[in-house]
Structure formats: C-alpha cells, structure tokens
Design an enzyme around this catalytic site. Sequence first.
Site, short mmCIF file in Angstrom:
data_model
loop_
_atom_site.label_atom_id
_atom_site.label_comp_id
_atom_site.label_asym_id
_atom_site.label_seq_id
_atom_site.Cartn_x
_atom_site.Cartn_y
_atom_site.Cartn_z
N GLY A 170 0.87 -1.18 0.00
CA GLY A 170 0.00 0.00 0.00
C GLY A 170 0.91 1.23 0.00
N ALA A 171 0.62 2.17 -0.91
CA ALA A 171 1.57 3.26 -1.15
C ALA A 171 2.00 4.03 0.11
CB ALA A 171 0.97 4.21 -2.20
N ARG A 221 10.48 -1.15 -4.47
CA ARG A 221 9.32 -1.20 -5.38
C ARG A 221 9.29 0.11 -6.19
NH1 ARG A 221 3.70 -3.31 -3.11
NH2 ARG A 221 3.41 -3.81 -5.32
N GLN A 277 -5.53 -8.77 -2.55
CA GLN A 277 -5.65 -7.75 -1.50
C GLN A 277 -7.11 -7.53 -1.10
OE1 GLN A 277 -3.72 -7.45 -4.21
NE2 GLN A 277 -1.89 -6.23 -3.84
N ASP A 308 -1.39 4.95 -6.31
CA ASP A 308 0.04 4.77 -6.02
C ASP A 308 0.87 5.92 -6.54
OD1 ASP A 308 -1.18 1.91 -6.01
OD2 ASP A 308 0.67 1.84 -4.85
N ASN A 357 -2.78 2.96 -10.20
CA ASN A 357 -3.27 2.21 -9.04
C ASN A 357 -3.25 0.73 -9.41
OD1 ASN A 357 -4.38 2.16 -6.34
ND2 ASN A 357 -6.32 1.56 -7.25
O1 MRU Z 1 0.68 -3.88 -4.59
P1 MRU Z 1 0.07 -3.12 -3.44
O2 MRU Z 1 -0.80 -3.97 -2.58
O3 MRU Z 1 1.10 -2.34 -2.68
O4 MRU Z 1 -0.87 -2.07 -4.15
C1 MRU Z 1 -1.64 -1.22 -3.38
C2 MRU Z 1 -2.58 -0.38 -4.16
O5 MRU Z 1 -2.59 -0.40 -5.37
C3 MRU Z 1 -3.44 0.57 -3.40
O6 MRU Z 1 -4.65 0.76 -4.06
C4 MRU Z 1 -2.72 1.92 -3.30
O7 MRU Z 1 -1.42 1.75 -2.80
C5 MRU Z 1 -3.44 2.88 -2.44
S1 MRU Z 1 -3.33 2.36 -0.75
C6 MRU Z 1 -3.90 3.57 0.24
#
Ligand code: MRU
Length: 358
Positions: A55-56, A96, A205, A246, A256
Amino acid sequence: MRERLLAAEKVKAIEWREGALQLLDQRVLPLQSVWRRYGDAPAVADAIREMVVRGAPAIGIAAAYGVVLSARVRLAEGGDWRAALEADFQVLADSRPTAVNLFWALNRMRDRLGRLKPEDDVVAALEAVAVSIHQSDREANLTMAQLGAELIRKNQGNPQNLLTHCNTGALATGGFGTALGVIRAAHLEGMVERVYADETRPWLQGSRLTAWELAGEGIPVSLNADSAAAHLMKTRGITWVIVGADRITANGDVANKIGTYQLAVTAMHHGVRFMVVAPSSTIDMSLESGEDIPIEERPGHELLEVNGQRFAADVEAVNPVFDVTPADLIDVIVTEKGIVERPDAAKMAALMSRSRLH
Ligand code: MRU
C-alpha cells in the site's frame, strides 16, 4: 466524525516500538496475525519487496523508519556512516518502483539529513521526521474520509452501494485508510448499503485484506471476482467506485492496482461516479502524465500459483501489478488539501499550491 473514526479504529499494521519497526505480515492475513520485527534498512527493503507491508503510504512510512534504523546501525559501525547510509537509501528506493510515496518519504528523510547541525542527535532527528510522516498520514486520512463522505452524501439518496478495488485501508496506510477511510466514514453516517470488494487478482488484497477489514467493523461487504464488476454496476445499483492511488501525475492521471483502469472505463459506461482518494504525498508533479510512471511487473508465479501450488498450464505469465487510469475517466480526486473534480493539469497545480485543510 474525527472522534467517531478514531473510536472505530481496529487495525494497525505499522508500529515503531522500542526503536524497532514492527510490521503486521500482510502475506498471511487474514488466516494468521504475525508481527515481525525489523532492525535494519535492508531487512525493511525486503519486507517492502516481499509485501509484508504494502500500500503506497504504508510503504513510504516503512521506508522512513528504515532510514532511522540505517542511521543507528551505520553510526554504530563507525567509518563513513554517511556513505553507508546513502547506500541504504538506494536499497530502500529499489524495493518497489510505482508508489511515489516511497520516494517522497526518502526525500523527506534525505532533506532532514542535509539540514543536520553538528550538535544534532542524528538518529533522534531522523526518528522525529519518520514519526511525523506516519502521524501526518493518519491525519490526512481523517481529513479525506470526511471530504469523500461529503461527496457521497451529495450525490444520491442514501444508503448506497459502493465498489472498491485492492486494499486501501488501515493496512495500506498510517491508519484508517484512503478509499477505505471514505467508506468507513460513509458507513458511520449511515450512507452505505453494501460494499462490493473486488478480490484483486493475483495477490488478493481485496479478498484477504479489504473484506477482512470491513467485516471486522461490521460494514456490509460482499466479495466479487474482478471480472464481475461491470455486471455488478449494471445490476446492483452501484453509485460510486472508490479507489486509492500509487502515483498521480501533474495532469491528474492515476496509477493504481491493476484492474483500476478497466473499472474506470466500465464506470463511465454505466454512469457510475469514480472517486480516487490519495494524500498529496502520492502526487508526483515531476511527471507530466501517466505515460511516465514506471509500472511494476512482479514474478509470474504470483499469477500461476496459489499458496505455492501451481494450477495454470505450463505457459509464461505477464504480471503488471499497476495500471494507469487517464484523468478524463475520473470524476474526483480527494486529497487532504481538498478535492479536484474532473482533474486536469491546471487544477492539479492549483491543488498542490494549497496547504492542507486541517
Ligand atoms: O501492490 P500493493 O498492494 O502495494 O498495491 C496497493 C494499491 O494499489 C493501493 O490501491 C494503493 O497503494 C493505495 S493504498 C492507500
């Protein structure tokens, strides 16, 4: 609303305790609740890459604490601690590529390092910035939750059916969540009939994390296959798709979780409103458009296996884990600085020149 959100808070995924970073391992939720302790930056970078934390905003917060750990370790080692710290910055940055919050947080930490005075306690100074990044993300989420809920209230009669993608909750942030924070606030105000949670292949997720967070708070949630979204928009009276981000570029394009772009196209076709909720730390004004965003590709086995068990035919998999939704498919971007309807470059620039609302 702020107090009610605070009172409803149940989940935490990041803790800074006794000078160490503790992360709730998101790879094994919801079946197991395992906290892991991290004492140096390379270990934190591995945790980010392997999705212990994801999550970002959460990635950015973890990286900031990773810098604090690095400073302590490298100072204790003696020698050229600044060069060793710089190498750790790089290790964290390489974990990442897509979520800009990671680089935003590292820049904040590097900036503080650049302003150190000889008498400063290096670790304490960096720790203060990391804690403030963590705290201000929670605060931003509280503000956005209220702004987003207000938009839902204005849109239609209540209660409403909402659809979300990936996990944008307490697990993905410093607390409460971005899109899920808005959904929480809307629920507290009686505006939610049901939340449809995309399962979010391949990492799941949605089914593992979002459904767990929402069900844990008694918010009515149904899980659906990602490919059911268009059908649900047509048949279930969904009024809003609400997602996080993201990275948002200067023209309002939004990277995203993979699948977000097709949701936006489908939402427009069905007249369903499309809301993106993200703190300003997710906005990258240095990139003109979504074309410039590096899109992470993860190993094919994430697509070909479930729980380490191969089920797919013996073929190569392509596994881009983010996509870019063009600004013209987005009804509104909600940030802690305010909202932007029908985003474009001029409106994004105006937003970023403001200070935060609260
Ligand atoms: O690969 P992830 O689980 O890190 O991706 C997360 C997402 O795409 C979320 O939608 C994004 O980070 C927003 S979280 C507040």
